[in-house]
Design a protein around this motif. Structure first.
Motif, PDB file in Angstrom:
ATOM      1  N   ILE A 111       4.027  17.461   3.109  1.00 50.46           N
ATOM      2  CA  ILE A 111       3.035  16.495   3.579  1.00 50.46           C
ATOM      3  C   ILE A 111       3.725  15.213   4.026  1.00 50.46           C
ATOM      4  CG2 ILE A 111       1.230  17.430   2.095  1.00 50.46           C
ATOM      5  CD1 ILE A 111       1.539  14.906   0.383  1.00 50.46           C
ATOM      6  N   LEU A 112       2.975  14.388   4.731  1.00 47.62           N
ATOM      7  CA  LEU A 112       3.471  13.112   5.232  1.00 47.62           C
ATOM      8  C   LEU A 112       3.538  12.081   4.104  1.00 47.62           C
ATOM      9  CD1 LEU A 112       4.273  11.735   7.918  1.00 47.62           C
ATOM     10  CD2 LEU A 112       1.904  10.994   8.119  1.00 47.62           C
ATOM     11  N   MET A 113       4.658  11.362   4.025  1.00 46.33           N
ATOM     12  CA  MET A 113       4.818  10.245   3.090  1.00 46.33           C
ATOM     13  C   MET A 113       4.899   8.980   3.941  1.00 46.33           C
ATOM     14  SD  MET A 113       7.786  11.901   0.654  1.00 46.33           S
ATOM     15  CE  MET A 113       7.799  10.706  -0.661  1.00 46.33           C
ATOM     16  N   TYR A 114       4.148   7.950   3.573  1.00 47.04           N
ATOM     17  CA  TYR A 114       4.188   6.693   4.328  1.00 47.04           C
ATOM     18  C   TYR A 114       3.747   5.550   3.422  1.00 47.04           C
ATOM     19  CZ  TYR A 114      -0.778   7.711   4.730  1.00 47.04           C
ATOM     20  OH  TYR A 114      -2.091   8.015   4.451  1.00 47.04           O
ATOM     21  N   SER A 115       4.156   4.335   3.798  1.00 43.75           N
ATOM     22  CA  SER A 115       3.726   3.135   3.075  1.00 43.75           C
ATOM     23  C   SER A 115       3.938   1.924   3.966  1.00 43.75           C
ATOM     24  CB  SER A 115       4.497   2.971   1.763  1.00 43.75           C
ATOM     25  OG  SER A 115       5.849   2.668   2.027  1.00 43.75           O
ATOM     26  N   ILE A 116       3.312   0.810   3.568  1.00 45.61           N
ATOM     27  CA  ILE A 116       3.438  -0.444   4.296  1.00 45.61           C
ATOM     28  C   ILE A 116       3.371  -1.565   3.274  1.00 45.61           C
ATOM     29  CG2 ILE A 116       0.971  -0.622   4.775  1.00 45.61           C
ATOM     30  CD1 ILE A 116       1.764  -1.775   7.543  1.00 45.61           C
ATOM     31  N   GLY A 117       4.136  -2.634   3.519  1.00 44.23           N
ATOM     32  CA  GLY A 117       4.111  -3.729   2.568  1.00 44.23           C
ATOM     33  C   GLY A 117       4.965  -4.912   2.972  1.00 44.23           C
ATOM     34  N   VAL A 118       5.266  -5.737   1.997  1.00 42.43           N
ATOM     35  CA  VAL A 118       6.130  -6.905   2.175  1.00 42.43           C
ATOM     36  C   VAL A 118       7.274  -6.809   1.176  1.00 42.43           C
ATOM     37  CG1 VAL A 118       4.289  -8.398   3.049  1.00 42.43           C
ATOM     38  CG2 VAL A 118       4.754  -8.351   0.617  1.00 42.43           C
ATOM     39  N   TYR A 119       8.448  -7.327   1.567  1.00 37.75           N
ATOM     40  CA  TYR A 119       9.577  -7.312   0.647  1.00 37.75           C
ATOM     41  C   TYR A 119      10.147  -8.720   0.516  1.00 37.75           C
ATOM     42  CZ  TYR A 119      13.117  -7.652   4.336  1.00 37.75           C
ATOM     43  OH  TYR A 119      13.903  -8.086   5.357  1.00 37.75           O
ATOM     44  N   PHE A 126       0.840  -1.189   0.000  1.00 38.28           N
ATOM     45  CA  PHE A 126       0.000   0.000   0.000  1.00 38.28           C
ATOM     46  C   PHE A 126       0.879   1.244   0.000  1.00 38.28           C
ATOM     47  CE2 PHE A 126      -2.251   3.154   2.728  1.00 38.28           C
ATOM     48  CZ  PHE A 126      -3.276   3.459   1.844  1.00 38.28           C
ATOM     49  N   LEU A 127       0.680   2.126  -0.963  1.00 36.64           N
ATOM     50  CA  LEU A 127       1.443   3.357  -1.190  1.00 36.64           C
ATOM     51  C   LEU A 127       2.905   3.085  -1.555  1.00 36.64           C
ATOM     52  CD1 LEU A 127      -0.098   5.781   1.457  1.00 36.64           C
ATOM     53  CD2 LEU A 127      -0.567   5.660  -0.989  1.00 36.64           C
ATOM     54  N   GLN A 128       3.196   1.910  -2.096  1.00 40.01           N
ATOM     55  CA  GLN A 128       4.517   1.611  -2.673  1.00 40.01           C
ATOM     56  C   GLN A 128       4.477   2.060  -4.138  1.00 40.01           C
ATOM     57  OE1 GLN A 128       7.127   0.529  -1.030  1.00 40.01           O
ATOM     58  NE2 GLN A 128       6.152  -0.128   0.846  1.00 40.01           N
ATOM     59  N   GLY A 129       5.622   2.033  -4.806  1.00 39.66           N
ATOM     60  CA  GLY A 129       5.656   2.411  -6.220  1.00 39.66           C
ATOM     61  C   GLY A 129       5.294   3.859  -6.446  1.00 39.66           C
ATOM     62  N   GLY A 130       5.963   4.753  -5.719  1.00 43.45           N
ATOM     63  CA  GLY A 130       5.718   6.179  -5.893  1.00 43.45           C
ATOM     64  C   GLY A 130       4.422   6.670  -5.285  1.00 43.45           C
ATOM     65  N   GLY A 131       3.995   6.044  -4.198  1.00 43.55           N
ATOM     66  CA  GLY A 131       2.777   6.464  -3.528  1.00 43.55           C
ATOM     67  C   GLY A 131       1.517   5.976  -4.213  1.00 43.55           C
ATOM     68  N   SER A 132       1.644   4.907  -5.002  1.00 41.34           N
ATOM     69  CA  SER A 132       0.473   4.325  -5.677  1.00 41.34           C
ATOM     70  C   SER A 132      -0.446   3.664  -4.657  1.00 41.34           C
ATOM     71  CB  SER A 132       0.920   3.269  -6.683  1.00 41.34           C
ATOM     72  OG  SER A 132       1.733   3.838  -7.683  1.00 41.34           O
ATOM     73  N   GLY A 143       2.818   1.579  -9.884  1.00 45.40           N
ATOM     74  CA  GLY A 143       1.637   0.859  -9.423  1.00 45.40           C
ATOM     75  C   GLY A 143       0.376   1.502  -9.946  1.00 45.40           C
ATOM     76  N   PHE A 144      -0.719   1.228  -9.243  1.00 44.64           N
ATOM     77  CA  PHE A 144      -2.023   1.756  -9.621  1.00 44.64           C
ATOM     78  C   PHE A 144      -2.206   3.089  -8.930  1.00 44.64           C
ATOM     79  CE2 PHE A 144      -6.595   2.248  -8.900  1.00 44.64           C
ATOM     80  CZ  PHE A 144      -7.031   2.193 -10.215  1.00 44.64           C
ATOM     81  N   VAL A 145      -2.130   4.062  -9.422  1.00 47.99           N
ATOM     82  CA  VAL A 145      -1.746   5.028 -10.398  1.00 47.99           C
ATOM     83  C   VAL A 145      -0.626   5.901  -9.854  1.00 47.99           C
ATOM     84  CG1 VAL A 145      -3.733   5.321 -11.919  1.00 47.99           C
ATOM     85  CG2 VAL A 145      -3.783   6.331  -9.649  1.00 47.99           C
ATOM     86  N   GLY A 146       0.587   5.557 -10.209  1.00 46.83           N
ATOM     87  CA  GLY A 146       1.721   6.376  -9.830  1.00 46.83           C
ATOM     88  C   GLY A 146       3.037   5.696 -10.155  1.00 46.83           C
ATOM     89  N   PHE A 147       4.110   6.445  -9.935  1.00 42.39           N
ATOM     90  CA  PHE A 147       5.454   5.897 -10.114  1.00 42.39           C
ATOM     91  C   PHE A 147       6.416   6.683  -9.242  1.00 42.39           C
ATOM     92  CE2 PHE A 147       4.964   9.126 -13.383  1.00 42.39           C
ATOM     93  CZ  PHE A 147       6.154   9.838 -13.323  1.00 42.39           C
ATOM     94  N   GLY A 148       7.619   6.149  -9.061  1.00 45.84           N
ATOM     95  CA  GLY A 148       8.596   6.835  -8.230  1.00 45.84           C
ATOM     96  C   GLY A 148       9.970   6.222  -8.336  1.00 45.84           C
ATOM     97  N   ALA A 149      10.911   6.867  -7.633  1.00 44.81           N
ATOM     98  CA  ALA A 149      12.299   6.414  -7.609  1.00 44.81           C
ATOM     99  C   ALA A 149      12.935   6.896  -6.315  1.00 44.81           C
ATOM    100  CB  ALA A 149      13.056   6.962  -8.809  1.00 44.81           C
ATOM    101  N   GLY A 150      14.051   6.276  -5.945  1.00 45.76           N
ATOM    102  CA  GLY A 150      14.731   6.686  -4.726  1.00 45.76           C
ATOM    103  C   GLY A 150      16.179   6.267  -4.695  1.00 45.76           C
TER     104      GLY A 150
END
Length: 152
Positions: free
Chosen positions: A141-149, A37-43, A64-71
């Protein structure tokens, strides 16, 4: 004679398996795939692919669904499975669903096995047509995400 051949065959198979196990223990994973959730550029739901450039520095790209990013990331330990700090760019939305673009530092926690979560602050680079007209426009603004790797 049959017992000697059987014992030799069993011994050689055992030594072969042991040597493969010892050899594989030294292989360190150099890449990872994160999904959540909110991985891939905040998707809303997205994925990031990360690869180590050196012992502690890595880079990531995602979508992801709908967005992209890099780091660009700095790991605290020389391992793809360690926690790290990251400078990330998020682009949330496309076309008429474009909401905002952000850049900012994040702290990314990685558990030993599979869980990951991040939190940070993003400087807003721009707002899009999907930004609610009644919502306030804050520069940070706040940036956050949660997931599995999964180390690869």
């Amino acid at each position: 004679m049959k017992k000697l051949i059987f014992a030799t065959l069993l011994l050689s198979i055992s030594l072969g398996l042991f040597s493969q196990a010892v050899e594989n223990q030294g292989i360190e994973k150099k890449s990872s795939l994160t999904i959540g959730f909110l991985q891939g550029g905040g998707s809303l739901v997205g994925a990031d692919f990360e690869t180590l450039l050196s012992d502690k520095f890595s880079m990531q790209i995602g979508a992801g669904f709908v967005g992209f990013g890099a780091g660009i990331n700095y790991h605290f330990q020389p391992s793809i499975s360690s926690s790290f700090i990251s400078l990330q760019y998020w682009h949330q939305g496309f076309g008429t669903s474009y909401t905002q673009s952000l850049i900012g530092p994040n702290f990314v926690f990685r558990a030993k096995k599979w869980f990951t979560a991040q939190i940070g602050l993003g400087y807003v680079l721009g707002y899009g047509p999907a930004w609610p007209s009644t919502a306030a426009k804050s520069p940070v603004i706040l940036m956050y995400s949660i997931g599995v790797y999964f180390p690869l």
